[in-house]
Design a protein around this motif. Structure first.
Motif, mmCIF file in Angstrom:
data_model
loop_
_atom_site.group_PDB
_atom_site.id
_atom_site.type_symbol
_atom_site.label_atom_id
_atom_site.label_comp_id
_atom_site.label_asym_id
_atom_site.label_seq_id
_atom_site.Cartn_x
_atom_site.Cartn_y
_atom_site.Cartn_z
ATOM 1 N N MET A 1 0.745 -1.132 0.115
ATOM 2 C CA MET A 1 0.172 0.056 -0.129
ATOM 3 C C MET A 1 0.788 1.137 0.015
ATOM 4 N N ILE A 2 0.883 2.111 -1.188
ATOM 5 C CA ILE A 2 1.647 3.012 -1.095
ATOM 6 C C ILE A 2 1.019 4.177 -0.575
ATOM 7 N N PRO A 3 1.681 4.957 0.505
ATOM 8 C CA PRO A 3 0.866 6.066 1.234
ATOM 9 C C PRO A 3 0.705 7.478 0.409
ATOM 10 N N PHE A 4 -0.025 8.238 1.010
ATOM 11 C CA PHE A 4 -0.177 9.421 0.587
ATOM 12 C C PHE A 4 0.848 10.304 1.394
ATOM 13 N N LYS A 5 1.452 11.474 0.820
ATOM 14 C CA LYS A 5 2.121 12.268 1.630
ATOM 15 C C LYS A 5 1.435 13.613 2.203
ATOM 16 N N LEU A 6 1.426 13.840 3.576
ATOM 17 C CA LEU A 6 0.964 15.018 4.035
ATOM 18 C C LEU A 6 1.677 16.110 3.628
ATOM 19 N N ASN A 7 1.351 17.360 4.143
ATOM 20 C CA ASN A 7 2.091 18.591 3.698
ATOM 21 C C ASN A 7 3.337 18.986 4.486
ATOM 22 N N ASN A 8 3.560 18.078 5.788
ATOM 23 C CA ASN A 8 4.746 18.351 6.450
ATOM 24 C C ASN A 8 5.597 17.148 5.938
ATOM 25 N N ASN A 9 5.428 16.354 4.850
ATOM 26 C CA ASN A 9 6.291 15.293 4.305
ATOM 27 C C ASN A 9 5.829 13.838 5.060
ATOM 28 N N ILE A 10 5.249 13.796 6.117
ATOM 29 C CA ILE A 10 4.933 12.534 6.775
ATOM 30 C C ILE A 10 3.965 11.684 5.897
ATOM 31 N N GLU A 11 3.977 10.386 6.002
ATOM 32 C CA GLU A 11 3.155 9.767 5.070
ATOM 33 C C GLU A 11 2.214 9.184 6.005
ATOM 34 N N ILE A 12 0.876 9.041 5.092
ATOM 35 C CA ILE A 12 -0.325 8.551 5.790
ATOM 36 C C ILE A 12 -0.721 7.631 5.004
ATOM 37 N N PRO A 13 -1.274 6.298 5.745
ATOM 38 C CA PRO A 13 -1.725 5.130 4.997
ATOM 39 C C PRO A 13 -2.978 5.430 4.397
ATOM 40 N N VAL A 14 -3.317 4.993 3.136
ATOM 41 C CA VAL A 14 -4.396 5.731 2.512
ATOM 42 C C VAL A 14 -5.549 4.916 2.760
ATOM 43 N N ILE A 15 -5.554 3.612 3.805
ATOM 44 C CA ILE A 15 -6.579 3.015 4.385
ATOM 45 C C ILE A 15 -6.470 2.749 5.772
ATOM 46 N N GLY A 16 -7.295 2.905 6.679
ATOM 47 C CA GLY A 16 -7.050 2.659 7.976
ATOM 48 C C GLY A 16 -8.230 2.231 8.713
ATOM 49 N N THR A 17 -8.314 1.799 9.752
ATOM 50 C CA THR A 17 -9.628 1.208 10.535
ATOM 51 C C THR A 17 -10.072 2.266 11.394
ATOM 52 N N GLY A 18 -11.658 2.439 11.304
ATOM 53 C CA GLY A 18 -12.449 3.162 11.921
ATOM 54 C C GLY A 18 -12.331 2.254 13.092
ATOM 55 N N THR A 19 -12.746 2.882 14.501
ATOM 56 C CA THR A 19 -12.934 2.336 15.636
ATOM 57 C C THR A 19 -14.067 2.648 16.602
ATOM 58 N N ASN A 20 -14.859 3.507 16.119
ATOM 59 C CA ASN A 20 -15.959 4.071 16.946
ATOM 60 C C ASN A 20 -16.930 3.169 17.732
ATOM 61 N N THR A 21 -17.030 1.867 17.301
ATOM 62 C CA THR A 21 -17.866 0.979 18.200
ATOM 63 C C THR A 21 -17.081 0.118 18.772
ATOM 64 N N PHE A 22 -15.633 0.021 18.477
ATOM 65 C CA PHE A 22 -14.823 -1.177 18.922
ATOM 66 C C PHE A 22 -14.648 -1.263 20.477
ATOM 67 N N GLY A 23 -14.917 -2.460 21.051
ATOM 68 C CA GLY A 23 -14.655 -2.412 22.514
ATOM 69 C C GLY A 23 -16.000 -1.957 23.165
ATOM 70 N N LYS A 24 -17.007 -2.171 22.597
ATOM 71 C CA LYS A 24 -18.606 -1.816 23.108
ATOM 72 C C LYS A 24 -19.611 -3.008 23.127
ATOM 73 N N VAL A 25 -20.310 -3.026 24.187
ATOM 74 C CA VAL A 25 -21.240 -3.912 23.900
ATOM 75 C C VAL A 25 -22.454 -3.828 22.949
ATOM 76 N N ALA A 26 -22.430 -4.807 22.321
ATOM 77 C CA ALA A 26 -23.456 -4.993 20.997
ATOM 78 C C ALA A 26 -22.921 -4.239 19.760
ATOM 79 N N ASN A 27 -21.492 -3.937 19.990
ATOM 80 C CA ASN A 27 -21.228 -2.860 18.768
ATOM 81 C C ASN A 27 -21.758 -1.630 18.626
#
Ligand SMILES: NC(=O)c1ccc[n+]([C@@H]2O[C@H](COP(=O)([O-])OP(=O)(O)OC[C@H]3O[C@@H](n4cnc5c(N)ncnc54)[C@H](OP(=O)(O)O)[C@@H]3O)[C@@H](O)[C@H]2O)c1
Length: 269
Positions: A1-27
């Motif tokens: 997976m080739i990352p995108f480059k941020l305007n401070n030259n740091i690389e960001i993966p192009v796909i990440g995992t959301g988490t907003n229901t992780f670790g919660k009862v009944a998701n």
């Protein structure tokens, strides 16, 4: 997976995992916390390295626990968290500072890769004031990159005009039915990376039907077609699934290319 480059030259993966229901009862987003790191570990094993959490998801410590449990080097991860716009967390300089320190503590990291203002505050003055504190954390190395979420064009422009350190990302709602094209184009024209939250929100039977001929052509799922569309227009995606097979599917979008006609159809959804 080739990352995108941020305007401070740091690389960001192009796909990440959301988490907003992780670790919660009944998701359930508002559900009680379970401490279950299983979906994070399946994501890590499948190759996800960008993890998108937030103070308001109440699961920064879950992410911290998973980062401790895994053998994968901290340096490989790109951890995003977000500060709420409410007085409790960002009402004054001290509160902002406390919020960042609490995020570092809960995530059990020496630095956070990307820290976002989750929603704009009540005025541009307040946005700028919070930003100044976040800039100090970049100076100290405890945050590597700072950005915003849910900022409209005016709010983003004001911050860019007054920032010492330019925001790198605007994370905005973007999915079928609400692609948010103008805001994404503006964000990108200002030199920021646009990130799409809720990439599968708004998907319904008619949308699935419209995507069927496209997905069949490439032997992909409707979800993969949506993610590929965002990738091809340089938008980072953070899909979330509790299901390892869907997590796997959501990473497998790099072996096909949408035609111009496909993209016109998708754009119009
Ligand atoms: N900045 C903000 O204001 C903001 C707002 C909202 C969200 N976010 C971030 O964006 C992330 C993503 O948004 P979201 O979690 O709300 O929704 P989403 O990623 O659009 O996912 C919605 C649902 O789609 C299902 N799904 C995932 N992959 C699939 C696939 N390949 N095929 C079919 N269904 C699939 C999942 O159910 P299953 O678990 O059953 O697979 C999930 O519950 C959040 O987790 C959060 O990190 C940010």
């Amino acid at each position: 997976m080739i990352p995108f480059k941020l305007n401070n030259n740091i690389e960001i993966p192009v796909i990440g995992t959301g988490t907003n229901t992780f670790g919660k009862v009944a998701n359930n987003y508002n559900g009680e916390l379970t401490g279950d790191t299983t979906p994070l570990h399946s994501a890590f094993e499948l190759g996800y390295r960008l993890i998108d959490t937030a103070i308001s998801y109440r699961n920064e410590d879950l992410v911290g626990k998973a980062l401790q449990e895994t053998d994968i080097d901290r340096k490989e991860f790109f951890v995003t968290s977000k500060i709420p716009n409410t007085p409790e967390y960002s009402g004054n300089d001290e509160k902002v500072s406390e919020s960042v320190k609490a995020s570092l503590r809960k995530l059990q990291v020496d630095y956070i890769d990307l820290y976002l203002i989750h929603h704009p505050l009540e005025s541009s003055e307040r946005n700028r004031a919070v930003w100044r504190i976040l800039e100090e954390f970049v100076d100290s190395g405890q945050i590597r990159s700072i950005g915003v979420s849910n900022f409209n064009q005016e709010q983003l422009k004001d911050l860019i005009d007054h920032a010492r350190i330019k925001p790198v990302v605007n994370q905005v709602e973007s999915h079928p039915g609400a692609w948010n094209d103008d805001l994404i184009a503006f964000t990108q024209a200002q030199g920021l990376v646009a990130e799409a939250w809720g990439p599968f929100w708004g998907v319904n039977e008619p949308i699935i039907a419209a995507l069927t001929p496209i997905r069949q052509k490439y032997n992909k799922s409707w979800a993969q077609v949506i993610l590929r569309y965002q990738f091809e227009r340089q938008v980072v995606v953070i899909p979330k699934s509790h299901n390892p097979e869907k997590q796997r599917q959501n990473l497998d979008i790099f072996n096909f290319q949408l035609s111009a006609e496909d993209k016109e159809i998708i754009k119009a959804l």
